[in-house]
Scaffold this active site. Structure first.
Site, mmCIF file in Angstrom:
data_model
loop_
_atom_site.group_PDB
_atom_site.id
_atom_site.type_symbol
_atom_site.label_atom_id
_atom_site.label_comp_id
_atom_site.label_asym_id
_atom_site.label_seq_id
_atom_site.Cartn_x
_atom_site.Cartn_y
_atom_site.Cartn_z
ATOM 1 N N LYS A 49 15.088 57.318 50.945
ATOM 2 C CA LYS A 49 14.927 58.380 50.083
ATOM 3 C C LYS A 49 13.859 59.324 50.666
ATOM 4 O O LYS A 49 12.903 58.596 51.169
ATOM 5 C CB LYS A 49 14.562 57.941 48.754
ATOM 6 C CG LYS A 49 14.339 59.035 47.622
ATOM 7 C CD LYS A 49 14.140 58.262 46.267
ATOM 8 C CE LYS A 49 14.227 59.288 45.251
ATOM 9 N NZ LYS A 49 13.882 58.638 43.978
ATOM 10 N N SER A 61 17.110 60.217 40.366
ATOM 11 C CA SER A 61 16.645 61.132 41.378
ATOM 12 C C SER A 61 17.200 60.552 42.810
ATOM 13 O O SER A 61 16.975 61.439 43.728
ATOM 14 C CB SER A 61 15.139 61.293 41.451
ATOM 15 O OG SER A 61 14.430 60.178 41.620
ATOM 16 N N SER A 113 15.871 55.822 38.421
ATOM 17 C CA SER A 113 16.358 56.465 39.355
ATOM 18 C C SER A 113 17.169 56.067 40.650
ATOM 19 O O SER A 113 17.792 56.647 41.462
ATOM 20 C CB SER A 113 15.142 57.331 40.277
ATOM 21 O OG SER A 113 14.845 58.589 39.370
HETATM 22 N N1 GLN Z 1 15.080 60.453 35.026
HETATM 23 C C1 GLN Z 1 13.983 59.927 34.975
HETATM 24 C C2 GLN Z 1 12.930 61.117 35.246
HETATM 25 O O1 GLN Z 1 13.475 62.112 35.340
HETATM 26 C C3 GLN Z 1 13.774 58.856 36.257
HETATM 27 C C4 GLN Z 1 13.109 59.437 37.416
HETATM 28 C C5 GLN Z 1 12.616 58.406 38.509
HETATM 29 O O2 GLN Z 1 13.107 57.014 38.124
HETATM 30 N N2 GLN Z 1 12.232 58.838 39.247
HETATM 31 O O3 GLN Z 1 11.803 60.835 35.140
#
Ligand code: GLN
Length: 502
Positions: free
Chosen positions: A60, A135, A159
């Site tokens: 990532k 994400s 994410s």
């Molecule tokens: N959907 C969550 C957020 O927007 C998870 C984000 C993540 O785990 N980086 O914060």
């Protein structure tokens, strides 16, 4: 240390990549680290990781790999190249895996669709009109399409697990402190961990075995406590009792809380967002039936504090993000404006042009909850809810002390996300509903516990994952249960998939 890619592989990647847009950067001739970069300061990598040797992997784009991009999905950092490599990646490289590319993501990890990327759009390999989740959407879609057998992601509130569920891969969010965060660009430091997306459970286990461990560069890391289940060997614990969290009861509790605070429309929306889509409910039931058939004992459990999980998560995550993102000022990093009146103007212009709307929203929220005189009302309250959630889980799963009496459950089964991969526009989910729907994933981050998402079933042509959440440092137990499930119900692949790496 170049690797030999199989015949036809590069054209296979190109074909998929034009459809899914998983990568921010891709190397046709991946080289791996220079010999000098594999310095001897790393502890030995377990021998069970040997099959990772020679495999390509994706990382990532918020995890540092020397010489590669480190955009974090942000326009502000689009041109940044990393001068160093994250510990987790160095450990993978020491195990012989080679980074082939950096994957797309929601800007700084903020989102659940990867559509908040400032760089490009990523699609779901099962249906390109749908999102890959987020994400870590790029990592999940690259694995699901068979471009790489595994990828690293980061999980702050879901994410890794949510895109894994949307794309039909395995996704592990390890215990907080199990994997070094050195080289992970911080979003919300107290919640996030580097996690694994993989094509099979056994591969996920191997990658986790390679990357975990104490790192002097991250003081929050530690070795597993004595008595915790080992990842390999005869002493492997077999989880037996699985607590099942009723999604209906959780949705009802949120609806009741919304009722109490009547007049706040957003709470009604949040209550609706918590209700499982029929297809997800069907897969969740199927997973329970199958696990029961396989001999596990299923018991109903409740996590009373879960209904406050999302507000607590977004309070803490945005508070930390507003502090962590303060460094992106165009002075030391980032794309600067061509001209600015003075240093303040330089910072303003950099951040105005560089950050996307979701990031700006969260910085505003974070500074709002932290502003002087109001910390009691928001931030400290969120921390109390966080402690409550941790306590609720500990009562069911046990804590760090593995020498005490056995806990009531070996793991807790819960959904990953209330929907399958959603579409865009009319068929999509509003940014607010996406946040409200994080309730099943963000609780593991608030409690610092490991959680594993694995494909449960294909419903209406789209994968649905389920989640197993466990006691601190019990990843082995979660992997054991998921591996037994996978042995009976193999992971399906999207049309056009070719097994280059099995
Ligand atoms: N959907 C969550 C957020 O927007 C998870 C984000 C993540 O785990 N980086 O914060």
């Amino acid at each position: 240390m170049a690797i030999t890619l199989p015949d036809g592989f590069l054209s296979y990647c190109k074909e998929w990549e034009t459809r899914i847009g998983a990568f921010i950067e891709f190397k046709d001739e991946p080289e791996g680290p220079e010999a000098g970069d594999l310095s001897p300061d790393l502890p030995p990598i377990p021998p069970e990781t040997a099959p990772l040797r020679g495999l390509p992997c994706a990382v990532k784009d918020n995890i540092a790999v020397k010489g590669f991009s480190l955009s974090c999905g942000s326009k502000l950092l689009e041109k940044l190249r990393s001068p160093y490599t994250a510990t987790a990646v160095r450990r993978l490289e020491a195990a012989g895996a080679v980074v082939i590319g950096k994957t797309n993501m929601d800007e700084f990890g903020m989102g659940s669709s990867t559509d908040s990327s400032g760089i490009k759009r990523t699609n779901n390999p099962w249906d390109q009109s749908r999102v890959a989740g987020g994400s870590s959407g790029g990592s999940a879609s690259a694995v699901a399409a068979g471009i790489v057998p595994f990828a690293l992601g980061s999980d702050t509130g879901g994410s890794v697990r949510q895109p894994a569920s949307f794309c039909g891969t395995v996704g592990l969010k390890p215990t907080y402190g199990a994997v070094s965060r050195y080289g992970l660009v911080a979003y919300a430091s107290s919640l996030e961990t580097i996690g694994v997306l993989a094509d099979t459970v056994s591969r996920c286990r191997r990658v986790f075995a390679a990357i975990r461990g104490k790192d002097p560069r991250d003081e929050t890391t530690r070795e597993p406590p004595p008595g915790s289940p080992p990842l390999y060997g005869a002493a492997r614990s077999k989880g037996r009792v699985i607590g099942v969290l009723s999604p209906e009861a959780v949705a009802r509790a949120i609806a009741a809380a919304a009722q109490e605070a009547s007049g706040v429309d957003a709470l009604q929306t949040a209550a609706q967002a918590a209700v499982l889509e029929d297809e997800v409910a069907q897969a969740f039931r199927a997973a329970q039936d199958r696990l029961a058939d396989m001999g596990y004992t299923l018991v109903d459990v409740e996590i009373p504090s879960l209904k406050y999980g999302v507000p607590a998560y977004y309070t803490i995550a945005t508070a930390e993000a507003s502090a962590n993102l303060a460094r992106f000022d165009g002075v030391r990093y980032g794309k600067r404006p061509d001209w600015a009146e003075n240093p303040d103007d330089l910072i303003d212009k950099t951040r105005e042009a560089g950050f996307g709307p979701e990031v700006k929203l969260r910085i505003l929220l974070g500074t709002f909850v932290l502003r002087s005189g109001f910390q009691d009302r928001y931030y400290l309250r969120a921390q109390r809810i966080r402690s409550g959630i941790r306590r609720n889980f500990e009562e069911l799963l046990g804590g760090m002390d593995y020498n005490g009496p056995p806990p009531p459950c070996d793991g807790i089964l819960l959904p990953v996300f209330p929907t399958r991969a959603f579409g865009r526009g009319e068929t999509g989910l509003s940014p607010f509903a996406q946040k409200a729907a994080d309730l099943y994933t963000c609780c593991a981050n608030l409690a610092g516990l490991p959680a594993l998402s694995f494909p449960a079933e294909l419903v209406g042509g789209l994968p649905v994952g389920v989640q197993l959440l466990g006691r601190a440092f019990s990843e082995a137990t979660l992997l054991d249960i998921a591996e037994a499930y996978e042995a009976k119900y193999p992971i399906p692949h999207p049309a056009g998939y070719r097994p280059f790496w099995s």
